[in-house]
Scaffold this active site. Structure first.
Site, mmCIF file in Angstrom:
data_model
loop_
_atom_site.group_PDB
_atom_site.id
_atom_site.type_symbol
_atom_site.label_atom_id
_atom_site.label_comp_id
_atom_site.label_asym_id
_atom_site.label_seq_id
_atom_site.Cartn_x
_atom_site.Cartn_y
_atom_site.Cartn_z
ATOM 1 N N SER A 63 0.837 -1.192 0.000
ATOM 2 C CA SER A 63 0.000 0.000 0.000
ATOM 3 C C SER A 63 0.882 1.255 0.000
ATOM 4 O O SER A 63 1.695 1.415 -0.912
ATOM 5 C CB SER A 63 -0.955 -0.064 1.208
ATOM 6 O OG SER A 63 -1.986 0.875 1.069
ATOM 7 N N ASP A 83 -10.182 -5.433 -3.258
ATOM 8 C CA ASP A 83 -9.547 -4.448 -2.380
ATOM 9 C C ASP A 83 -10.396 -3.175 -2.385
ATOM 10 O O ASP A 83 -10.583 -2.548 -3.425
ATOM 11 C CB ASP A 83 -8.141 -4.182 -2.937
ATOM 12 C CG ASP A 83 -7.311 -3.242 -2.092
ATOM 13 O OD1 ASP A 83 -7.889 -2.329 -1.475
ATOM 14 O OD2 ASP A 83 -6.083 -3.422 -2.070
ATOM 15 N N HIS A 96 -7.376 -6.109 0.879
ATOM 16 C CA HIS A 96 -6.171 -5.292 1.119
ATOM 17 C C HIS A 96 -5.397 -5.760 2.355
ATOM 18 O O HIS A 96 -4.411 -5.143 2.748
ATOM 19 C CB HIS A 96 -6.615 -3.827 1.303
ATOM 20 C CG HIS A 96 -5.521 -2.799 1.126
ATOM 21 N ND1 HIS A 96 -4.937 -2.537 -0.091
ATOM 22 C CD2 HIS A 96 -4.908 -1.958 2.004
ATOM 23 C CE1 HIS A 96 -4.018 -1.590 0.047
ATOM 24 N NE2 HIS A 96 -3.978 -1.226 1.308
#
Lengths: 289, 289
Positions: free
Chosen positions: A153, A232, A265
């Site tokens: 991320s 996600d 995620h």
């Protein structure tokens, strides 16, 4: 192993025949005490081994990756030292550094801020790529010719930016669900306004999609590996991988982007594909000998 | 998979091609809402698969094991459903249930209390071995002939006691750093006084070392597997494995006790040896066909 002199060991636990440590040290770069995790495989007692630096995402400390990813098994099996810094300076008490989980403490974006309010402490790019990088080589049995970087991320973006800006330091880079075009992502716009002010040219100096267009370093032997879960929640609004893919294509920079059906995620996504990233980095290290 | 009717799904994430879920349900046994984790491998979409129940240690919720152990990779590879309940009732507001991390919430000891103050809610033995066991068989694609149980610390003891008291329900049992002789361990003495009063005969009904002496169920094909770290801070005062080993020898009950040099009491220890436990349970399931 005794504790290196500039480092203070906070914890250590044997795992898969090696050790998962957490250290802290006084960082001259960001002006506060910084913690990091480092897994040292048994193999590193006898010889210099490769190093992978993992950069975590928003809200993380040094704990998330070492607790949730299952990395120790792979680091042991592949014989890699794996080190992960915290995601920001902490305890600097700058007004506004703790109001929002997406900015400030736990959210340093791996950049060197230029605005005076933040520029003393929020220097995570230099911290990771100079101070942290150097102390790992100095204090652990790292082969400096086999160092890779990866992340998740915000940290996936940090890894890409580190690679594009410091190609001599890293043989390989990969990412899990990276924020790909930070200077246009909602998180990035909010943060970069504070860190850099209104001049968007400054923003672009820490944007993977911008940096690949002007990248002139050596190209990796295999395409860089990026995994992205299709489920996600942050994908459409924040991560923007198509822009990076297009920029890589345009720049003839090799990228292997995998959309993983049904994954989100979380660290459940990371743990699932972590071994593929070890395989990728190992191959680059072998090709770089 | 849609959510089974008596269960409410709190979360679900894809991991290693299967799914890690957390559910809650209203438990009639302990009189409150109970959460549990369950990993369902892709294989369970097509056929009935073995089930492993994991019991966690003091202070844990349903999160610790599913977050820290790396179990999803193994559950996927071996094709097992792995389910882990919480370690106690919660929110029952019994005076004294939250004063001490080693008693009450997060510390139910997997027993059915007899003292009136605790006996309405603190019925974790029946919860695990009747209600939870039954709802797993009813709601997931479990082969009821291939069910094993294992656990850590307080939960390692809970697994051993469950096996010794309900041999018809479990083909296999194993443990990580179990409290082996609960009715003489400091933690156990404090808790059992509250749960059962002063009659130590009641305490012995939930003590693995006592139970093996009177065990008359079928013996497992292979010795039951117990791993214990040599650097475990709780070893000498609380865990007392030698008493269980001696009792097993005396009862000719097969036990394979491994002291693992340098390992502590943490999930880093569990994650390191978890696959060996999967191998052990798999072998028992194969021998039980």
């Amino acid at each position: 192993m005794s504790s290196p002199s500039e480092l203070t060991r906070e914890s250590g636990a044997k795992a898969f025949d090696g050790h998962q440590y957490v250290y802290n040290h006084e960082s001259s770069t960001v002006g506060c005490k910084m913690k990091f995790g480092v897994y040292v495989p048994a193999k590193a007692e006898k010889e210099r081994v490769p190093l992978l630096i993992f950069l975590s995402g928003l809200t993380c400390t040094e704990q998330n990756f070492i607790t949730k990813s299952g990395v120790q098994r792979l680091a042991s099996e592949y014989g890699f030292i794996v080190a992960n810094p915290d995601t920001s300076p902490r305890g600097c008490k700058i007004e506004g550094d703790s109001d929002n989980w997406a900015f400030g403490e736990g959210a340093g974006y791996y950049v060197d801020a230029t605005e005076s309010k933040w520029s003393k402490n929020y220097r995570m790019f230099s911290y990771v790529n100079d101070e942290f990088y150097g102390l790992l080589i100095k204090n652990f049995n790292v082969d400096p010719n086999r160092i890779g970087i990866f992340g998740h991320s915000m940290g996936g973006h940090g890894a890409l930016v580190s690679f594009f800006k410091r190609p001599a330091q890293y043989k390989s880079v990969s990412a899990f669900a990276p924020i790909c075009n930070m200077s246009t992502s909602e998180w990035g716009v909010d943060a970069y306004k504070k860190f850099f002010g209104q001049d968007e040219n400054l923003w672009k100096q820490y944007d993977a999609t911008e940096l690949v267009a002007s990248y002139h370093g050596p190209k990796p032997h295999a395409p860089i590996l990026i995994d992205q879960g299709s489920d996600d929640n942050f994908l459409a609004k924040y991560l923007l991988p198509k822009r990076l893919i297009n920029a890589c294509e345009k720049a003839s920079f090799p990228i292997y982007f995998r959309e993983q059906a049904g994954y989100d995620h979380s660290y459940y996504f990371i743990m699932t594909f972590l071994e593929d990233h070890f395989k990728y980095h190992k191959k680059e290290f072998e090709n770089s000998k």
